[in-house]
Write an enzyme that holds these catalytic residues in place. Structure first.
Site, PDB file in Angstrom:
ATOM      1  N   ARG A 110     -25.011   3.393  -0.553  1.00  0.00           N
ATOM      2  CA  ARG A 110     -24.015   2.430  -0.062  1.00  0.00           C
ATOM      3  C   ARG A 110     -22.760   3.205   0.314  1.00  0.00           C
ATOM      4  O   ARG A 110     -22.207   3.933  -0.520  1.00  0.00           O
ATOM      5  CB  ARG A 110     -23.681   1.394  -1.134  1.00  0.00           C
ATOM      6  CG  ARG A 110     -22.441   0.583  -0.784  1.00  0.00           C
ATOM      7  CD  ARG A 110     -22.169  -0.551  -1.732  1.00  0.00           C
ATOM      8  NE  ARG A 110     -23.128  -1.610  -1.525  1.00  0.00           N
ATOM      9  CZ  ARG A 110     -22.982  -2.855  -2.001  1.00  0.00           C
ATOM     10  NH1 ARG A 110     -21.911  -3.184  -2.699  1.00  0.00           N
ATOM     11  NH2 ARG A 110     -23.893  -3.777  -1.782  1.00  0.00           N
ATOM     12  N   HIS A 137     -26.347  -4.408   6.437  1.00  0.00           N
ATOM     13  CA  HIS A 137     -26.743  -4.581   5.033  1.00  0.00           C
ATOM     14  C   HIS A 137     -28.223  -4.998   5.024  1.00  0.00           C
ATOM     15  O   HIS A 137     -28.559  -6.140   4.677  1.00  0.00           O
ATOM     16  CB  HIS A 137     -25.843  -5.638   4.387  1.00  0.00           C
ATOM     17  CG  HIS A 137     -25.843  -5.630   2.891  1.00  0.00           C
ATOM     18  ND1 HIS A 137     -26.580  -4.723   2.132  1.00  0.00           N
ATOM     19  CD2 HIS A 137     -25.196  -6.433   1.987  1.00  0.00           C
ATOM     20  CE1 HIS A 137     -26.379  -4.971   0.844  1.00  0.00           C
ATOM     21  NE2 HIS A 137     -25.555  -5.990   0.728  1.00  0.00           N
ATOM     22  N   GLN A 140     -30.134  -6.621   1.978  1.00  0.00           N
ATOM     23  CA  GLN A 140     -29.668  -7.998   1.757  1.00  0.00           C
ATOM     24  C   GLN A 140     -30.436  -8.972   2.656  1.00  0.00           C
ATOM     25  O   GLN A 140     -30.788 -10.087   2.241  1.00  0.00           O
ATOM     26  CB  GLN A 140     -28.157  -8.056   2.079  1.00  0.00           C
ATOM     27  CG  GLN A 140     -27.530  -9.433   1.998  1.00  0.00           C
ATOM     28  CD  GLN A 140     -27.263  -9.892   0.579  1.00  0.00           C
ATOM     29  OE1 GLN A 140     -26.648  -9.176  -0.195  1.00  0.00           O
ATOM     30  NE2 GLN A 140     -27.710 -11.094   0.232  1.00  0.00           N
ATOM     31  N   ASP A 235     -19.442 -15.220   4.214  1.00  0.00           N
ATOM     32  CA  ASP A 235     -19.202 -13.942   3.522  1.00  0.00           C
ATOM     33  C   ASP A 235     -17.692 -13.813   3.339  1.00  0.00           C
ATOM     34  O   ASP A 235     -16.912 -14.570   3.937  1.00  0.00           O
ATOM     35  CB  ASP A 235     -19.772 -12.809   4.414  1.00  0.00           C
ATOM     36  CG  ASP A 235     -19.632 -11.422   3.793  1.00  0.00           C
ATOM     37  OD1 ASP A 235     -19.432 -11.323   2.569  1.00  0.00           O
ATOM     38  OD2 ASP A 235     -19.725 -10.424   4.546  1.00  0.00           O
ATOM     39  N   CYS A 276     -23.818 -13.955   0.474  1.00  0.00           N
ATOM     40  CA  CYS A 276     -24.375 -12.727  -0.125  1.00  0.00           C
ATOM     41  C   CYS A 276     -23.712 -12.404  -1.469  1.00  0.00           C
ATOM     42  O   CYS A 276     -24.284 -11.663  -2.268  1.00  0.00           O
ATOM     43  CB  CYS A 276     -24.246 -11.565   0.848  1.00  0.00           C
ATOM     44  SG  CYS A 276     -22.603 -11.409   1.567  1.00  0.00           S
ATOM     45  N   ARG A 328     -32.605 -10.481  -4.448  1.00  0.00           N
ATOM     46  CA  ARG A 328     -32.295  -9.068  -4.178  1.00  0.00           C
ATOM     47  C   ARG A 328     -33.235  -8.167  -4.997  1.00  0.00           C
ATOM     48  O   ARG A 328     -33.697  -7.130  -4.531  1.00  0.00           O
ATOM     49  CB  ARG A 328     -30.835  -8.721  -4.543  1.00  0.00           C
ATOM     50  CG  ARG A 328     -29.758  -9.476  -3.790  1.00  0.00           C
ATOM     51  CD  ARG A 328     -29.762  -9.185  -2.305  1.00  0.00           C
ATOM     52  NE  ARG A 328     -29.738  -7.784  -1.963  1.00  0.00           N
ATOM     53  CZ  ARG A 328     -28.684  -6.950  -2.058  1.00  0.00           C
ATOM     54  NH1 ARG A 328     -27.523  -7.398  -2.477  1.00  0.00           N
ATOM     55  NH2 ARG A 328     -28.780  -5.682  -1.713  1.00  0.00           N
TER      56      ARG A 328
HETATM   57  N1  NVA Z   1     -19.099  -7.915   4.132  1.00  0.00           N
HETATM   58  C1  NVA Z   1     -19.202  -7.657   2.720  1.00  0.00           C
HETATM   59  C2  NVA Z   1     -20.593  -7.819   2.240  1.00  0.00           C
HETATM   60  C3  NVA Z   1     -20.751  -7.680   0.733  1.00  0.00           C
HETATM   61  C4  NVA Z   1     -22.163  -7.844   0.285  1.00  0.00           C
HETATM   62  C5  NVA Z   1     -18.682  -6.261   2.424  1.00  0.00           C
HETATM   63  O1  NVA Z   1     -19.010  -5.332   3.181  1.00  0.00           O
HETATM   64  O2  NVA Z   1     -17.953  -6.099   1.451  1.00  0.00           O
HETATM   65  N1   CP Z   2     -24.464  -8.862  -2.000  1.00  0.00           N
HETATM   66  C1   CP Z   2     -24.207  -7.630  -2.484  1.00  0.00           C
HETATM   67  O1   CP Z   2     -24.510  -6.600  -1.846  1.00  0.00           O
HETATM   68  O2   CP Z   2     -23.620  -7.633  -3.690  1.00  0.00           O
HETATM   69  P1   CP Z   2     -23.024  -6.372  -4.434  1.00  0.00           P
HETATM   70  O3   CP Z   2     -21.845  -5.896  -3.629  1.00  0.00           O
HETATM   71  O4   CP Z   2     -22.674  -6.861  -5.793  1.00  0.00           O
HETATM   72  O5   CP Z   2     -24.092  -5.297  -4.466  1.00  0.00           O
END
Ligand code: NVA
Ligand code: CP
Length: 342
Positions: A110, A137, A140, A235, A276, A328
């Site tokens: 990530r 993502h 997800q 989101d 999400c 997930r």
């Molecule tokens: N758009 C959000 C998604 C989190 C799962 C982020 O990148 O923080």
């Molecule tokens: N939805 C998601 O990716 O959650 P986290 O940021 O907790 O991993």
């Protein structure tokens, strides 16, 4: 045709075919059933294997899903956090990838730049799974469309609305997922954001829509967008890695795009609400209390700490975000199992 994903990386979902994406969703549903029946304890195909999960941004769901899925499969799991390694600071991504590829059978990452995922794929020699970048993502998305399938059955020609910061990683990812499923997707956000939807992603999705059915519509009116919708998805308005200072601007730009009961009531009767997560829907977090006290008088819609979705919607029967969060685990297990192979 038999699907064989052994050795593949899930860098971008666009590198997969429709059949491969559907296979991952169906395998996730099968693995969920197996887990419910206790069968994952009988066969641990990854005994003797190890995976690394590397995070430049924090996580709850993605991290825990990889750790528990890894344990269910019998693998050793090494967590490397945002502060815990030399990755990208003292050591190049290329060199780190070459090292990790000698230790591990698969790597989750990530981070920020999609090109970092590309470098890990190129230099590690093992499957790499994108656990979120600024662009996409993809793990997800398997859970999201799995959840939609559980809730709605056949997804072809169903309508999903993604509302809010439509130019972010999730907006693009939902567009891609809908194109694989042959769904009609509406991205609903300010007109000024419409031009920021990546042209290359739209182009790839148009090819998929032509093959699979479905379509893309852009909207800046949440009530019109909700008409005939089967799924409403939102989101956060400020994503991981973006500065807190952005909240003022974003709330100003997005206040018309909060998911509320008026929007839900404009959709189909059994609308499915997805997010999400994490979500700002009340004042039970440090961040949302801060937002409410700083901006509540300027923007009344955030005065209770809710931003992208009201607490009324979040607490309602329409909210399936916790089924989605559980999925997930099952979907990440499916992704690891099919790409590492056994
Ligand atoms: N758009 C959000 C998604 C989190 C799962 C982020 O990148 O923080
Ligand atoms: N939805 C998601 O990716 O959650 P986290 O940021 O907790 O991993």
């Amino acid at each position: 045709m038999a699907i064989n994903l052994k050795g593949r990386s899930l860098d971008s979902l666009l590198n997969f075919s429709t059949d491969e994406v559907k296979y991952l969703i169906d395998l996730s549903i099968d693995l969920k059933k197996s887990k419910y029946q206790g069968l994952q304890t009988l066969n641990r195909p990854f005994i003797g294997k190890n995976i690394a999960i590397m995070f430049q941004k924090d996580s709850t769901r993605t991290r825990c899903a990889f750790e528990v899925a890894g344990a269910d499969l019998g693998a050793g799991v090494t967590y490397i956090g945002p502060q815990g390694s030399n990755f990208g600071k003292k050591e190049s991504i290329e060199d780190t990838a070459k090292v990790l590829g000698r230790f591990y059978d698969g790597i989750e990452f990530r981070g920020f730049a999609q090109k970092d995922i590309d470098a890990l794929v190129k230099y590690s020699g093992v499957p790499v799974w994108n656990g979120l970048t600024d662009e996409e993502h993809p793990t997800q998305i398997i859970a999201d469309f799995m959840t939609m399938k559980e809730q709605l059955g056949e997804l072809k020609n169903k309508k999903v609305v993604f509302i809010g910061d439509i130019k972010n990683n999730m907006g693009h990812s939902i567009l891609i997922g809908a194109a694989f499923m042959g769904m009609h997707v509406t991205l609903c956000g300010p007109k000024t954001y419409h031009k920021d939807i990546r042209k290359d992603v739209i182009k790839s999705c148009e090819v998929l829509f032509a093959r699979n059915g479905g379509s893309l519509t852009l909207s800046d009116d949440k009530i019109k967008a909700a008409k005939d919708a089967d799924v409403i998805y939102t989101d956060v308005w400020v994503s991981l890695g973006e500065p807190f200072d952005l909240f003022d601007t974003r709330i100003g730009e997005l206040e018309q795009f909060q998911v509320d009961m008026k929007m839900i009531n404009s959709a189909k009767e059994n609308i499915v609400f997805l997010h999400c997560l994490p979500a700002f829907h009340d004042d039970h977090t440090e961040f949302s209390r801060d937002i409410a006290s700083k901006f509540g008088s300027k923007y009344p819609i955030v005065k209770n700490g809710a931003m992208e979705v009201t607490d009324e919607v979040f607490q309602s029967k329409y909210n399936k975000a916790f089924d989605q969060a559980e999925n997930r685990l099952h979907s990440i297990k499916a992704i690891m199992l099919s790409t590492i192979g056994y």
